[in-house]
Scaffold this motif. Structure first.
Motif, PDB file in Angstrom:
ATOM      1  N   CYS A  52       0.845  -1.198   0.000  1.00  0.00           N
ATOM      2  CA  CYS A  52       0.000   0.000   0.000  1.00  0.00           C
ATOM      3  C   CYS A  52       0.878   1.245   0.000  1.00  0.00           C
ATOM      4  CB  CYS A  52      -0.906   0.010   1.229  1.00  0.00           C
ATOM      5  SG  CYS A  52      -1.894   1.523   1.370  1.00  0.00           S
ATOM      6  N   PRO A  53       0.725   2.143  -0.969  1.00  0.00           N
ATOM      7  CA  PRO A  53       1.549   3.357  -0.999  1.00  0.00           C
ATOM      8  C   PRO A  53       1.403   4.217   0.253  1.00  0.00           C
ATOM      9  CG  PRO A  53       0.489   3.019  -3.121  1.00  0.00           C
ATOM     10  CD  PRO A  53      -0.122   2.025  -2.176  1.00  0.00           C
ATOM     11  N   ALA A  54       0.257   4.093   0.941  1.00  0.00           N
ATOM     12  CA  ALA A  54       0.048   4.848   2.179  1.00  0.00           C
ATOM     13  C   ALA A  54       0.400   4.026   3.411  1.00  0.00           C
ATOM     14  CB  ALA A  54      -1.406   5.312   2.268  1.00  0.00           C
ATOM     15  N   ASN A  55       0.928   2.805   3.201  1.00  0.00           N
ATOM     16  CA  ASN A  55       1.275   1.903   4.311  1.00  0.00           C
ATOM     17  C   ASN A  55       0.121   1.740   5.299  1.00  0.00           C
ATOM     18  OD1 ASN A  55       4.494   3.332   4.088  1.00  0.00           O
ATOM     19  ND2 ASN A  55       3.999   1.255   3.489  1.00  0.00           N
ATOM     20  N   THR A 152      -4.970  15.725   1.193  1.00  0.00           N
ATOM     21  CA  THR A 152      -4.164  14.919   2.115  1.00  0.00           C
ATOM     22  C   THR A 152      -3.085  15.770   2.769  1.00  0.00           C
ATOM     23  OG1 THR A 152      -4.549  12.912   0.811  1.00  0.00           O
ATOM     24  CG2 THR A 152      -2.671  12.888   2.305  1.00  0.00           C
ATOM     25  N   LEU A 153      -2.421  16.595   1.971  1.00  0.00           N
ATOM     26  CA  LEU A 153      -1.424  17.520   2.517  1.00  0.00           C
ATOM     27  C   LEU A 153      -2.047  18.438   3.561  1.00  0.00           C
ATOM     28  CD1 LEU A 153       0.612  18.788  -0.567  1.00  0.00           C
ATOM     29  CD2 LEU A 153       1.594  17.933   1.551  1.00  0.00           C
ATOM     30  N   CYS A 427       3.651  17.938  -5.569  1.00  0.00           N
ATOM     31  CA  CYS A 427       3.416  16.502  -5.427  1.00  0.00           C
ATOM     32  C   CYS A 427       2.171  16.098  -6.197  1.00  0.00           C
ATOM     33  CB  CYS A 427       3.312  16.095  -3.954  1.00  0.00           C
ATOM     34  SG  CYS A 427       1.716  16.291  -3.183  1.00  0.00           S
ATOM     35  N   GLY A 428       1.919  14.800  -6.228  1.00  0.00           N
ATOM     36  CA  GLY A 428       0.765  14.283  -6.949  1.00  0.00           C
ATOM     37  C   GLY A 428       1.064  14.093  -8.421  1.00  0.00           C
ATOM     38  N   ASP A 429       0.012  14.038  -9.216  1.00  0.00           N
ATOM     39  CA  ASP A 429       0.153  13.781 -10.649  1.00  0.00           C
ATOM     40  C   ASP A 429       0.951  14.866 -11.361  1.00  0.00           C
ATOM     41  OD1 ASP A 429      -1.353  11.566 -10.191  1.00  0.00           O
ATOM     42  OD2 ASP A 429      -3.172  12.298 -11.161  1.00  0.00           O
ATOM     43  N   SER A 439      -1.844   5.997  -4.507  1.00  0.00           N
ATOM     44  CA  SER A 439      -0.438   6.376  -4.706  1.00  0.00           C
ATOM     45  C   SER A 439      -0.233   7.857  -4.426  1.00  0.00           C
ATOM     46  CB  SER A 439       0.002   6.050  -6.137  1.00  0.00           C
ATOM     47  OG  SER A 439       0.029   4.660  -6.354  1.00  0.00           O
ATOM     48  N   VAL A 440      -1.188   8.664  -4.838  1.00  0.00           N
ATOM     49  CA  VAL A 440      -1.111  10.105  -4.606  1.00  0.00           C
ATOM     50  C   VAL A 440      -1.218  10.410  -3.114  1.00  0.00           C
ATOM     51  CG1 VAL A 440      -2.377  12.257  -4.947  1.00  0.00           C
ATOM     52  CG2 VAL A 440      -1.920  10.770  -6.893  1.00  0.00           C
ATOM     53  N   VAL A 441      -2.117   9.716  -2.419  1.00  0.00           N
ATOM     54  CA  VAL A 441      -2.273   9.915  -0.974  1.00  0.00           C
ATOM     55  C   VAL A 441      -0.986   9.537  -0.246  1.00  0.00           C
ATOM     56  CG1 VAL A 441      -3.468   9.061   1.088  1.00  0.00           C
ATOM     57  CG2 VAL A 441      -4.784   9.649  -0.959  1.00  0.00           C
ATOM     58  N   GLY A 442      -0.398   8.398  -0.622  1.00  0.00           N
ATOM     59  CA  GLY A 442       0.843   7.972   0.018  1.00  0.00           C
ATOM     60  C   GLY A 442       1.958   8.978  -0.165  1.00  0.00           C
TER      61      GLY A 442
END
Length: 618
Positions: A52-55, A152-153, A427-429, A439-442
């Motif tokens: 999971c990109p966000a662990n 998220t940020l 960050c992000g896309d 992936s973006v959230v992580g």
């Protein structure tokens, strides 16, 4: 998953009843390459969490569902991946691909994504919310873009005591969550609730504010301690074929935005969608709900190369969407339809295509489509929706700030996530190209920590690891760590989430997937092996009887002579040449059944749970 062999214990030869007898119990002739694990190794040994990109602490929340604690499940996901309702519906779930239950011979992966949703569906009526730090830093951060990355940020930095302002160009926040995904997959009320939970942390959200028009990036930089650009990829990637400018050709993301904002309420005729990702599926399903007589998806490769999962393809097909594989568009053909013309433009009537065959693999590992000469054909079409990809818009970056870009995307330092302009992050896309939400959230979590470090000069987010030990408990040790179905948890079949029947799928708002019933969710959660638990052996108490070796249903536990074991030191494996016998475990197929604990005559085996948490230190 690569072979993961771990040293359970080094047992002195003198502890055995007879060295010769023990050697006969070392049945394997294999040389074992084993690890003496550190904490990072144990984290990697939880394949779902590590993938999971966000662990996200997956075993922790699945165990909570199994015990009926849906509030805890929701809170874990709200903390780890920020959008439990959203990601419980539209996550790309790399955790399930990695799930140990899906390894060869062990069955199907646990339905981790749908169980995340269950946490939101069945949480208590009381408000479960995170609290921002009462100790304010006095630092101001401007976030440009109110999509998943920006929110998220904002969520993280507000929790840590910073003053946050989010600038969003559209009339509503959410980015792709609100504008790009249809409501029948992701209800708008849930998106609004999740955004509200974040904004209520004390964040100032400014809508209808376009950078470079209502306010400049330079102004934001001058009035804030840090700025982060999270504007995503909103420009469509063109097909680069004749006729793309005709009326009736609408890029996939634009099409979904028009539908989701109420600007496009109905269509007719035949709709041809080009692409093989989730946006293409969303467009094709939405077109039928808007009144199209036929919806066709063209994809240049085969089904096996599509980016969507099997269930998404099945649901799209069930609703009546037609698929044509190994087909590429060549030319969009027009015909005058006065009643549909706006201005002097030409209107779509057909699309010319060519059939493909698969050639050699490209850089991404997927086979390249190769056109078949003389296979051209035409499809009548009233609407054509290219949904092949999106890209970022670097023109939004002012030249005065000299922010470096590469292939139209902002370049950032891999460790600090800062652009070439000091104090401006991205960050992000916008820095990577289109990606999935998780992936973006992580990444946004990592960028938030980098910004916090930049503003405060301190690493205030620490990892806390707790270890909980379960010792031998009669003949049913497993009951100490496994709540229910201890006898059958490893053979409970995976159950698909229920959904509406085809004839019920009318309109844009009615959610198709219904979610698990509470009791079904609990049983599906019982399937989890709880890979955050690990068998351990006290080497001082082991008598090398081999009971644990013999009882293991998947032959995970091994006993080996000293000449059979190479232990990893840094990057190399070496023989330790100690006068010991090694007790080893092959983690690949360990299902945490606890039978080894039950048969141990000295109770030297025990189960150890690793509990990982992020701790904010003010």
């Amino acid at each position: 998953m690569e072979k993961r062999i771990r040293v359970l214990a080094r047992v002195k030869e003198s502890q055995a009843e007879s060295k010769e007898v023990v050697e006969t119990r070392c049945k394997s002739k294999e040389v074992f390459y084993a690890n003496d694990p550190n904490i990072e190794w144990y984290k990697q040994n939880i394949p779902c969490m590590y993938a999971c990109p966000a662990n996200t602490r997956v075993p922790e929340y699945l165990d909570s569902i199994s015990r009926g604690d849906f509030d805890k499940t929701y809170l874990i996901n709200r903390t780890d991946n920020v959008f439990p309702h959203t990601l419980g519906r539209v996550c790309s779930h790399p955790c399930e691909t990695a799930c140990r239950h899906g390894f060869e011979g062990l069955g199907d992966p646990v339905s981790i994504c749908w169980l995340k949703r269950a946490g939101g569906d069945y949480r208590g009526k009381g408000k479960i919310k995170l609290e921002a730090s009462k100790k304010k830093t006095g630092k101001r951060v401007a976030i440009v873009g109110g999509g998943p990355a920006g929110l998220t940020l904002a969520n993280d930095l507000a929790l840590w005591g910073h003053n946050i302002t989010v600038y969003e160009a559209l009339p509503i926040a959410g980015g792709m969550l609100y504008s790009g995904i249809p409501a029948f997959r992701l209800p708008r009320s849930l998106v609004q609730d999740e955004i509200k939970d974040i904004i209520n942390l004390g964040i100032d959200l400014k809508l209808n504010v376009r950078i470079g028009k209502e306010i400049t990036l330079q102004q934001l930089k001058d009035s804030n301690g840090a700025v982060c650009i999270t504007i995503g990829c909103m420009l469509p990637v063109k097909l680069n074929i004749p006729g793309e400018d005709y009326q009736g050709v609408v890029p996939g993301l634009d099409f979904m935005m028009q539908v989701n904002t109420g600007k496009l309420k109905g269509i007719r005729g035949t709709v041809v969608v080009i692409g093989g990702g989730f946006t293409a599926m969303d467009c094709s399903r939405t077109a039928l709900r808007l009144g199209a007589e036929k919806s066709i998806v063209l994809y240049r490769r085969t089904r096996n190369e599509m980016m969507v999962d099997e269930r998404e393809l099945k649901e799209t097909s069930l609703e009546g969407v037609e698929f044509q594989f190994l087909v590429s568009p060549l030319n969009i053909i027009s015909k005058a339809y006065p009643e549909r013309q706006r201005g002097n433009g030409e209107t779509v009537s057909e699309i010319e295509c060519v059939k493909n065959k698969l050639g050699e693999p490209g850089p991404d590992g997927r086979k390249k489509p190769v056109p078949i000469e003389g296979s051209n054909f035409k499809i009548k079409a009233d609407w054509i929706i290219p949904a092949v990809s999106q890209q970022s818009d670097p023109s939004l970056l002012p030249s005065k700030l000299n922010i470096k870009t590469e292939k139209g995307m902002a370049t950032v330092d891999k460790n600090t996530y800062m652009t070439s302009e000091k104090g401006v992050f991205a960050c992000g896309d916008f820095v990577s190209g289109p990606r999935n939400i998780i992936s973006v959230v992580g990444e946004a979590h990592r960028v938030a920590r980098a910004i916090d470090l930049y503003l405060t000069g301190q690493k205030r987010i620490k990892e806390k690891v707790a270890r909980i030990v379960f010792k031998q408990g009669g003949l049913r040790s497993i009951t100490q760590w496994k709540a229910n179905n201890q006898d059958i948890y490893d053979v409970i079949p995976r159950k698909e989430i229920p959904s509406l029947k085809k004839e019920q799928r009318r309109g844009l708002e009615k959610e198709v997937d219904l979610g698990y019933k509470k009791e079904t969710g609990q049983m599906q959660a019982d399937r989890c092996y709880l890979c955050n638990h690990n068998i351990q052996i006290d080497g001082n108490e082991c008598i090398l009887c081999a009971n644990c070796v013999d009882v293991c249903p998947y032959n995970c536990i091994k006993m080996a002579r000293k000449d059979q074991v190479m232990v990893k030191f840094s990057a190399d494996f070496k023989n330790e040449n100690l006068d010991v016998f090694y007790m080893l475990i092959d983690e690949e197929k360990c299902i945490r059944c606890g039978l080894c604990l039950d048969v141990c005559p000295t109770a030297c085996l025990y189960m150890e749970k690793f509990q990982f948490e992020k701790e904010f230190v003010e």
